[in-house]
Design an enzyme around this catalytic site. Structure first.
Site, mmCIF file in Angstrom:
data_model
loop_
_atom_site.group_PDB
_atom_site.id
_atom_site.type_symbol
_atom_site.label_atom_id
_atom_site.label_comp_id
_atom_site.label_asym_id
_atom_site.label_seq_id
_atom_site.Cartn_x
_atom_site.Cartn_y
_atom_site.Cartn_z
ATOM 1 N N GLU A 81 -5.675 -8.056 -1.318
ATOM 2 C CA GLU A 81 -5.985 -8.775 0.596
ATOM 3 C C GLU A 81 -7.528 -7.807 0.135
ATOM 4 O O GLU A 81 -8.452 -7.325 -0.956
ATOM 5 C CB GLU A 81 -5.637 -7.409 1.042
ATOM 6 C CG GLU A 81 -4.188 -6.981 1.634
ATOM 7 C CD GLU A 81 -3.308 -6.499 2.300
ATOM 8 O OE1 GLU A 81 -4.818 -5.531 3.108
ATOM 9 O OE2 GLU A 81 -2.647 -5.724 2.157
ATOM 10 N N GLU A 95 1.367 -1.089 -0.014
ATOM 11 C CA GLU A 95 -0.117 -0.048 0.418
ATOM 12 C C GLU A 95 1.087 1.340 -0.068
ATOM 13 O O GLU A 95 0.998 1.680 0.763
ATOM 14 C CB GLU A 95 -0.368 0.025 1.150
ATOM 15 C CG GLU A 95 -1.626 -0.839 1.276
ATOM 16 C CD GLU A 95 -2.846 -1.250 2.263
ATOM 17 O OE1 GLU A 95 -3.254 -0.720 3.055
ATOM 18 O OE2 GLU A 95 -4.056 -1.385 1.759
#
Ligand code: BG6
Length: 507
Positions: free
Chosen positions: A406, A175
């Site tokens: 995810e 991220e």
């Protein structure tokens, strides 16, 4: 139609949220090891010293370090083809700037990869997932310093060389776009000066005031007494420069990986901060476009296309951001483009020009609520169809293979007396998301894999809780680290096993 026959079904974890074994076999502290237990009401606190009276969830977590064989056997039983995990940099270079790597750390990950290989499970390895050697944070202020690039590359070079033949897929940073979110400087980029300021008095005050219903606060501006505008501007500038260093490090790591082994495939990993305009009011439309550009597209535009996008100049001008570009930086970015695109996807939010609309939270999203969506117990809006929408957007933009690395539902599961866990809510969540992934494949998206988050229960990143569980495997341990650490199969375990066996047909 349906899922391609070689579709990579699996699950995802991160070292600091599952390994435990803090300071074992030469490992030293990472930035994550200095974050205390929080909750939906109480933000996690950074402490410079490890305090006896506080709980640090990463220190034990679910003790994957000593249970990995058992856990991998369970993944294999579910039928995993791929397992996303991260390396804890401090197991390999305990200080981050050591001259030689720690052999015990290298051995541990080799053992894990060999165990995966035994079952034919492909590892997908995140090189840096929300942790940095604490020493680098202390000595250099983390990624705010350009020096971190060299330390990171030395670590990459070591693991790329060590694990040839055992690993094929790598992700440079988890991220990466979250490094510029307000309040995330310490968490994502190891900027200790921000950790100290943003997580001290403000946090304690929050504890005293805590009440039900407040969302977890990762991604929100830290509350501090002396947070004047100038300080905030400097902080922002530091964060954007830290991100620049991470982008350079990522690009150089891609090149290094390709030079080390032409079979290596390296991907970017973007936080799915997916936002819609709240209405079709042109003001909302433009705001949504800008938000997506500045938060969602910006990093992957650099990582996939190899250059800063044109729209970012305006943001830099308006926010007074000055990136310290050195002569070779453009060339580095140009020559280090990733091979595939990955992102996290839990929820969506809205943006609105009207400040009075109801607000919501999500995975790092704090925006206008979407009246068409329901929320999870932690206040994250659930939007399966949004996954199809964003998969199309991503693939249209880049044309690279995509993985959803995810996705999942954080819930407080109950272990029944007969040792079962009936998590029909998780099955429903995953089923709808998988349906929408299939739709996206029909739309033409080259989706190659799916690794739902926390396939085995682990520590929540935002709150540090254990009770916010995502797993298909239950781990008997509570927020304070009490429990037997025994593993139990949830209903979703058997369901996902069936999904994988039928290649997504039997949902
Ligand atoms: C992602 C992170 O943002 O969200 C994970 O990459 C994290 O590390 C996941 O665990 C879910 O968030 P949380 O706070 O519920 O654990």
């Amino acid at each position: 139609m349906g899922f391609p026959k070689d579709f990579l079904w699996g699950g995802a974890t991160a070292a600091n949220q599952c390994e435990g074994a803090w300071r074992e076999h030469g490992k030293l502290d990472s930035t994550a090891d200095h974050l205390t237990l929080g909750s939906r009401q109480i933000p996690r606190e950074f402490t410079a010293q490890i305090r006896e009276d506080r709980v640090y969830p990463s220190h034990q977590a679910i003790d994957f370090y000593h249970h990995y064989k058992e856990d991998i056997a369970l993944f294999a039983e579910m039928g995993f083809k791929i397992f996303r995990m991260s390396l804890n940099w401090t197991r390999i270079f305990p200080h981050g700037d050591d001259a030689v790597p720690n052999g015990r750390g290298l051995d541990f990950y080799r053992d894990v990869f060999q165990e995966l290989k035994k079952y034919g499970i492909e590892p997908l390895v995140t090189l840096s997932h929300y942790e940095l050697p604490y020493h680098l944070a202390e000595k250099y202020d983390g990624w705010a310093s350009r020096k971190c690039i060299e330390f990171y590359l030395k670590y990459c070079e070591t693991v790329f060389r060590e694990y040839r033949g055992l690993v094929r897929y790598w992700l440079t940073f988890n991220e990466i776009n979250s490094a510029i979110l307000e309040g995330n400087a310490y968490f994502s980029a190891g900027i200790l000066s921000a950790g100290k300021k943003g997580m001290s008095a403000g946090v304690l005050r929050q504890e005293e005031e805590s009440g039900e219903g407040k969302a977890d606060r990762r991604g929100e501006a830290p509350v501090t007494d002396g947070n004047c505008k100038q300080e905030k501007d400097e902080e922002k500038n530091r964060q954007y420069n830290a991100l620049h260093h991470m982008l350079l490090a990522s690009a150089r790591a891609v090149r290094l990986a390709h030079e080390t082994d032409p079979n290596y495939q390296v991907g970017c990993m973007i936080a799915g901060i997916c936002q819609y305009p709240r209405t079709c009011d042109p003001k909302d439309m433009v705001l949504a476009q800008k938000t997506r550009q500045n938060i969602f597209w910006y990093c992957s535009d650099v990582q996939v296309r190899g250059a800063y996008p044109s729209y970012i100049k305006r943001l830099f001008e308006e926010e007074g951001i000055r990136i310290s570009m050195e002569a070779e930086d453009e060339e580095i970015l140009k020559t280090g483009c990733v091979d595939f695109y990955t992102f996290s996807y839990y929820s969506t939010g809205c943006v609105s020009a009207d400040e009075s609309v109801a607000k919501t939270s999500g995975n790092m999203i704090f925006g206008a609520a979407n009246p068409y969506l329901e929320t999870s117990r932690w206040g994250w809006q659930i939007d399966p169809m949004g996954l199809r929408y964003f998969l199309n957007e991503i693939y249209d933009r880049y044309g690279l293979p995509v993985m959803v690395v995810e996705n999942g539902l954080g819930q407080d599961d109950r272990l029944e007396e007969d040792l079962t866990i009936h998590d029909s809510y998780r099955i429903a969540y995953m089923r709808e998301h998988i349906r929408q992934m299939e739709e996206a494949i029909h739309d033409g998206v080259n989706l190659i894999g799916y690794t739902p988050w926390g396939c085995i229960d682990l520590v929540a990143a935002s709150t540090g809780e254990m009770k916010k569980r995502y797993g298909m495997i239950y781990v008997d341990v509570d927020d304070h680290g009490n429990g037997t650490l025994k593993r139990y199969r949830k209903d979703s375990f058997y369901w996902y096993q069936k999904v994988i066996a039928s290649n997504g047909e039997d949902l």
